[in-house]
Design an enzyme around this catalytic site. Structure first.
Site, PDB file in Angstrom:
ATOM      1  N   SER A  57       0.981  -1.185   0.022  1.00  0.00           N
ATOM      2  CA  SER A  57       0.000   0.131   0.089  1.00  0.00           C
ATOM      3  C   SER A  57       0.732   1.215  -0.106  1.00  0.00           C
ATOM      4  CB  SER A  57      -0.900   0.045   1.161  1.00  0.00           C
ATOM      5  OG  SER A  57      -0.154   0.088   2.500  1.00  0.00           O
ATOM      6  N   HIS A  96       1.087   4.320   6.841  1.00  0.00           N
ATOM      7  CA  HIS A  96       0.725   4.955   5.835  1.00  0.00           C
ATOM      8  C   HIS A  96       0.889   6.568   5.982  1.00  0.00           C
ATOM      9  CE1 HIS A  96      -2.987   2.407   4.429  1.00  0.00           C
ATOM     10  NE2 HIS A  96      -1.669   1.672   4.047  1.00  0.00           N
ATOM     11  N   ASP A 122      -8.038   6.112   4.405  1.00  0.00           N
ATOM     12  CA  ASP A 122      -8.121   4.937   5.224  1.00  0.00           C
ATOM     13  C   ASP A 122      -9.425   4.771   6.233  1.00  0.00           C
ATOM     14  OD1 ASP A 122      -5.602   3.894   4.390  1.00  0.00           O
ATOM     15  OD2 ASP A 122      -4.363   4.976   5.975  1.00  0.00           O
TER      16      ASP A 122
END
Length: 179
Positions: A57, A96, A122
Site C-alpha cells: 500500500s 501510511h 483509510d
C-alpha cells in the site's frame, strides 16, 4: 556413521553441567535482545521502534519487506509524514501517510491517513464509526528504512514450517556445541 550418527552420539555424551551452561548462555542471549529492544523503545519514544512493511500500500516509496525505523516525539504530526498506527480491534500496525490534520478547539489533533498506492483514505480501515485517528493511535513516525531485510520476518510468518526448522536447527547447534 555419518553426520546424523555423530550428532546423536554428541547429544548422548552431553553432561548435565554442559547442558546447564548452554541453557544459561541461551538465556543471556535472549535477555540481551530484550534489553536492547527496551532501550530502543526508551530512546525512540515508540512502543515499536522497528516495523516491517507487510503490504504494497505504500509503494513505490516503501515496498513489502522493507524495515522501517520509528521515532515518536512531542512535535505535532503534519500532513505528508509517514506514520505507523494501530487501530482499535486490529493487531497489526499500519504504515501510511498523513493526508489531513484537523486541530480541534480543545487542542487535540485528528489525523487522516492514506496509503500512497491506495485510491481512497483509510477510514474503511479504522474501527467502526471512527473517522479520524488521534495521537494515541500513532506508534511512531518513519525516520529511516532498510529495503527488503524484513522478508525474513514475512517468510517465517507466512510459512511457519521454515520458522520451526530454523529454530530446531539453532537449538541442535546450541546443544551439540562443545564450548
Amino acid at each position: 556413521m555419518g553426520w546424523i550418527g555423530d550428532t546423536v552420539d554428541s547429544i548422548k555424551s552431553i553432561q548435565i553441567r554442559q547442558l546447564l551452561t548452554q541453557a544459561v548462555s541461551l538465556g543471556m542471549i535472549v535477555t540481551s535482545a530484550l534489553i536492547i529492544w527496551k532501550a530502543l523503545m526508551c530512546i525512540t519514544g515508540s512502543e515499536s521502534p522497528v516495523v516491517v512493511v507487510l503490504s504494497g500500500s505504500m509503494e513505490p516509496g516503501f515496498k513489502r519487506g522493507d524495515i522501517l525505523f520509528l521515532h515518536m516525539n512531542k512535535e505535532p504530526i503534519r500532513a505528508g509524514e509517514i506514520v505507523v498506527f494501530n487501530v482499535d480491534g486490529r493487531e497489526i500496525p499500519i504504515v501510511h501517510r498523513v493526508i489531513k490534520v484537523h486541530e480541534r478547539q480543545d487542542g487535540e489533533v485528528d489525523i487522516l491517513t492514506k496509503g500512497d498506492n491506495n485510491y481512497g483514505d483509510d477510514r474503511l480501515l479504522y474501527a467502526q464509526g471512527q473517522l479520524w485517528l488521534q495521537r494515541h493511535h500513532i506508534m511512531g513516525r518513519a525516520v529511516g528504512f532498510l529495503p527488503y531485510v524484513g522478508w525474513v520476518t514475512i517468510i517465517m510468518t507466512e510459512k511457519p514450517i521454515i520458522k520451526y526448522i530454523l529454530i530446531g536447527a539453532l537449538g541442535l547447534l546450541v546443544i551439540t556445541s562443545k564450548d
